[in-house]
Design an enzyme around this catalytic site. Structure first.
Site, PDB file in Angstrom:
ATOM      1  N   LYS A 187       0.850  -1.190   0.000  1.00 29.74           N
ATOM      2  CA  LYS A 187       0.000   0.000   0.000  1.00 29.74           C
ATOM      3  C   LYS A 187       0.890   1.246   0.000  1.00 29.74           C
ATOM      4  O   LYS A 187       1.484   1.604   1.006  1.00 29.74           O
ATOM      5  CB  LYS A 187      -0.917   0.039   1.225  1.00 29.74           C
ATOM      6  N   LYS A 190      -1.082   7.697  -0.341  1.00 33.17           N
ATOM      7  CA  LYS A 190      -2.077   8.190  -1.306  1.00 33.17           C
ATOM      8  C   LYS A 190      -1.578   9.407  -2.092  1.00 33.17           C
ATOM      9  O   LYS A 190      -2.022   9.667  -3.194  1.00 33.17           O
ATOM     10  CB  LYS A 190      -3.397   8.510  -0.611  1.00 33.17           C
ATOM     11  N   GLU A 263      10.577   1.352   9.989  1.00 34.22           N
ATOM     12  CA  GLU A 263      11.516   2.424   9.631  1.00 34.22           C
ATOM     13  C   GLU A 263      10.778   3.720   9.912  1.00 34.22           C
ATOM     14  O   GLU A 263       9.939   4.142   9.123  1.00 34.22           O
ATOM     15  CB  GLU A 263      11.882   2.347   8.142  1.00 34.22           C
ATOM     16  N   LEU A 264      11.101   4.368  11.035  1.00 33.51           N
ATOM     17  CA  LEU A 264      10.261   5.482  11.481  1.00 33.51           C
ATOM     18  C   LEU A 264      11.012   6.817  11.385  1.00 33.51           C
ATOM     19  O   LEU A 264      11.943   6.952  10.635  1.00 33.51           O
ATOM     20  CB  LEU A 264       9.760   5.186  12.896  1.00 33.51           C
ATOM     21  N   CYS A 297      13.719  10.916   6.328  1.00 33.01           N
ATOM     22  CA  CYS A 297      13.945  10.581   7.740  1.00 33.01           C
ATOM     23  C   CYS A 297      15.426  10.674   8.074  1.00 33.01           C
ATOM     24  O   CYS A 297      15.807  10.817   9.223  1.00 33.01           O
ATOM     25  CB  CYS A 297      13.388   9.200   8.059  1.00 33.01           C
ATOM     26  N   GLU A 396      10.911  16.325  14.280  1.00 38.32           N
ATOM     27  CA  GLU A 396      11.372  16.133  12.909  1.00 38.32           C
ATOM     28  C   GLU A 396      10.823  17.281  12.047  1.00 38.32           C
ATOM     29  O   GLU A 396       9.611  17.501  12.016  1.00 38.32           O
ATOM     30  CB  GLU A 396      10.857  14.778  12.413  1.00 38.32           C
ATOM     31  N   SER A 456      22.753   6.367   2.537  1.00 33.41           N
ATOM     32  CA  SER A 456      21.915   5.361   1.869  1.00 33.41           C
ATOM     33  C   SER A 456      22.679   4.605   0.787  1.00 33.41           C
ATOM     34  O   SER A 456      23.330   5.214  -0.058  1.00 33.41           O
ATOM     35  CB  SER A 456      20.705   6.046   1.234  1.00 33.41           C
TER      36      SER A 456
HETATM   37  P1  ADP Z   1       4.115  10.674   6.719  1.00 26.45           P
HETATM   38  O1  ADP Z   1       4.209  11.566   7.924  1.00 26.45           O
HETATM   39  O2  ADP Z   1       5.384  10.390   6.035  1.00 26.45           O
HETATM   40  O3  ADP Z   1       2.951  10.968   5.817  1.00 26.45           O
HETATM   41  P2  ADP Z   1       2.607   8.460   7.699  1.00 26.45           P
HETATM   42  O4  ADP Z   1       3.081   7.591   8.798  1.00 26.45           O
HETATM   43  O5  ADP Z   1       1.405   9.299   7.929  1.00 26.45           O
HETATM   44  O6  ADP Z   1       3.893   9.283   7.330  1.00 26.45           O
HETATM   45  O7  ADP Z   1       2.359   7.637   6.367  1.00 26.45           O
HETATM   46  C1  ADP Z   1       3.209   6.627   5.897  1.00 26.45           C
HETATM   47  C2  ADP Z   1       2.379   5.534   5.282  1.00 26.45           C
HETATM   48  O8  ADP Z   1       1.550   4.981   6.297  1.00 26.45           O
HETATM   49  C3  ADP Z   1       1.442   5.976   4.179  1.00 26.45           C
HETATM   50  O9  ADP Z   1       1.333   4.924   3.227  1.00 26.45           O
HETATM   51  C4  ADP Z   1       0.142   6.166   4.899  1.00 26.45           C
HETATM   52  O10 ADP Z   1      -0.977   6.040   4.063  1.00 26.45           O
HETATM   53  C5  ADP Z   1       0.209   5.022   5.896  1.00 26.45           C
HETATM   54  N1  ADP Z   1      -0.618   5.215   7.084  1.00 26.45           N
HETATM   55  C6  ADP Z   1      -0.910   6.358   7.730  1.00 26.45           C
HETATM   56  N2  ADP Z   1      -1.726   6.128   8.765  1.00 26.45           N
HETATM   57  C7  ADP Z   1      -1.971   4.794   8.801  1.00 26.45           C
HETATM   58  C8  ADP Z   1      -2.742   3.919   9.634  1.00 26.45           C
HETATM   59  N3  ADP Z   1      -3.407   4.364  10.671  1.00 26.45           N
HETATM   60  N4  ADP Z   1      -2.729   2.604   9.331  1.00 26.45           N
HETATM   61  C9  ADP Z   1      -2.016   2.117   8.289  1.00 26.45           C
HETATM   62  N5  ADP Z   1      -1.280   2.882   7.474  1.00 26.45           N
HETATM   63  C10 ADP Z   1      -1.242   4.205   7.718  1.00 26.45           C
END
Ligand code: ADP
Length: 493
Positions: A187, A190, A263-264, A297, A396, A456
């Site tokens: 996934k 979006k 990977e956060l 990140c 961040e 990287s």
């Molecule tokens: P960023 O701050 O980089 O947008 P996110 O953590 O919001 O990071 O998003 C990273 C990925 O995780 C995207 O593919 C997003 O759609 C997905 N994502 C965000 N929230 C959720 C959730 N509650 N459950 C599963 N996937 C999520």
């Protein structure tokens, strides 16, 4: 002057399938819903892609589960050769993939091209690793039996990727999963689904069997991924994204005790000692800070500079930052694109305003809006004399902002560098080898760049400690995330 014509731009967008890729077929979302993909440099819609329902997501997992056993039994060389062909196809199409990425994500085409090649490298690296999944044979210490250790595919995986590196964050999960013999549901974010859809098309064309890779795009990440994480058939979750969402996903994943890789977020310190080559440090700082407009990140989040070289470093960095050219990533001469959306721009602006309200001095850039420019641009900004209570030292930034603070001693520098809940990467500039080794060992991070603003590499284990997550992507370690160890005790007289 526009380098790339708008008809070329339309062509690359038109070529990408916009549906869900499930079981080797492209299909519409149930009910036919779609979601728009935006060009962040104009705010205009590029196209619509399918907006999957939870049922569509489950259909993707069904498809992955249906072929897991057969895929796991495929000869490793065959899996490796599929990846190798994918590597070659991605490289052959690097130009169009780079333009596509720029359109949906905003970064200049030169940077997108670099990401496409970096992404391709994971396919090549793991094509080579597919045939090196080895085990162990040993005699038990008492001689009574033999011990056979083998590594087997974990099983169906859910791979969730972010928008900042739309292709590379995918290939460094897909590459090892394919090499290990796992099937998967991907996934993408979006905001940037098109690069992943184009990759799915390529993997299909180079012969990845139906159902091994399934991709769905959706407006709601949680509604579609939630049922998959709760599904006992899923065996592994790999996530790249924010720490906040990572924590939430880990809580969810605990129900089925899923194997998890995270990977956060990061908050990388960039430490410049008094013996550093200041020009080289500025060069490295530009890469560590400005790659991906700071939306990485690994981005240098704060600069800790020895007081004796702080003025020189600040002035040189400000000159370089001030000389960057903002604009649409597909235009000639542009070196900085927009941020991904208005939310992100608002967050960056708040952090800069907070630092300035607490006494930071703006050397170049700043929080004012750029008048008359559409898109989500934020000017490259350097802040000096940043006080320790400024939020952007702890949070961040994910934008083109370089806050500079000074230090006096090596101990102070290390304490400041480690003063964060994150632990992904740190950058260190020094010409003193003893100091370099001392500092590298004391930094609480998964990676260190020594006199180097970029860490990287597909051949290196990328990953963090502390709240930056766990698990490694790339390197010889990367495939382990997709393998389980099985041990057989064998009677031997
Ligand atoms: P960023 O701050 O980089 O947008 P996110 O953590 O919001 O990071 O998003 C990273 C990925 O995780 C995207 O593919 C997003 O759609 C997905 N994502 C965000 N929230 C959720 C959730 N509650 N459950 C599963 N996937 C999520």
């Amino acid at each position: 002057m526009s380098t790339i014509s708008s008809s070329t731009e339309q062509d690359v967008v038109a070529k990408v399938p916009k549906g869900l890729f499930i079981g080797g077929e492209w299909r519409d979302a149930t009910g036919g819903a779609t979601l728009p993909v935006e060009d962040p440099s104009t705010g205009d819609s590029l196209c619509e892609v399918a907006d999957a329902t939870p049922e569509d997501a489950t259909a993707a997992l069904d498809a992955a589960c249906a072929v897991q056993a057969e895929w796991a039994a495929t000869p490793p060389r065959e899996r490796g050769e599929i990846l190798r062909r994918a590597y070659e196809a991605v490289v052959a199409r690097a130009e169009e993939l780079a333009l596509l990425m720029t359109l949906e994500m905003g970064k200049p085409v030169a940077e997108s091209r670099a990401e496409v090649l970096y992404a391709a490298d994971f396919l090549r690296w793991f094509s080579e690793e597919a045939v090196r999944i080895e085990g162990r044979w040993a005699t038990a210490p008492n001689g009574g039996m033999r011990m056979l250790t083998m590594r087997q595919p974990v099983g169906p995986c859910l791979l969730i990727t972010p928008w900042n590196f739309p292709l590379a964050m995918g290939t460094r999960k897909i590459g090892p999963a394919v090499a290990a013999g796992c099937t998967m549901v991907v996934k993408p974010a979006k905001q940037t689904p098109l690069s992943m859809l184009a990759l799915a098309q390529i993997l299909d064309e180079v012969g990845l069997p139906d159902g091994v890779l399934n991709v769905f795009t959706s407006r709601s990440a949680s509604k579609t991924t939630g049922p998959l994480i709760d599904d006992p058939r899923l065996r592994k979750l790999s996530f790249t994204g924010s720490t906040e969402v990572g924590r939430q996903l880990m809580r969810q994943a605990s129900e089925n005790l899923l194997r998890v890789s995270m990977e956060l977020g990061g908050n990388a310190p960039f430490v410049v000692f008094e013996d550093a080559d200041v020009d080289a440090a500025v060069e490295g700082a530009m890469v560590a800070k400005m790659r991906n407009v700071g939306e990485a990140c690994t981005a240098a989040n704060r600069f800790h500079v020895h007081a004796s070289v702080a003025d020189a470093f600040t002035q040189k960095l400000a000159e370089r930052m001030g000389g960057l050219q903002l604009g649409r990533g597909s235009e000639d001469g542009v070196t900085v694109g927009p941020l991904i959306d208005d939310d992100q721009r608002g967050k960056v602006r708040d952090l800069v305003e907070d630092a300035m309200a607490k006494g930071a001095r703006c050397v170049v850039g700043g929080p004012e809006r750029i008048p008359g420019v559409p898109g989500y641009f934020f000017p490259p900004t350097v802040l000096a004399d940043v006080p320790t209570d400024a939020r952007l030292l702890a949070e961040e930034i994910f934008g083109p902002v370089a806050p500079i603070a000074t230090f006096e001693t090596e101990d102070d520098a290390i304490v400041a560098a480690n003063r964060t809940e994150f632990g992904l990467v740190a950058y260190v500039y020094t010409r003193d080898l003893d100091r370099a080794i001392r500092v590298i060992e004391r930094l609480e991070t998964g990676m260190v760049g020594l006199n180097q603003g970029l860490v990287s590499n597909a051949a290196a284990p990328f990953g963090g400690v502390k709240q930056s997550g766990f698990g490694r992507e790339g390197g010889v370690e990367g495939i382990d995330e997709y393998l389980s160890i099985k041990y057989a005790a064998i009677r031997a007289e």
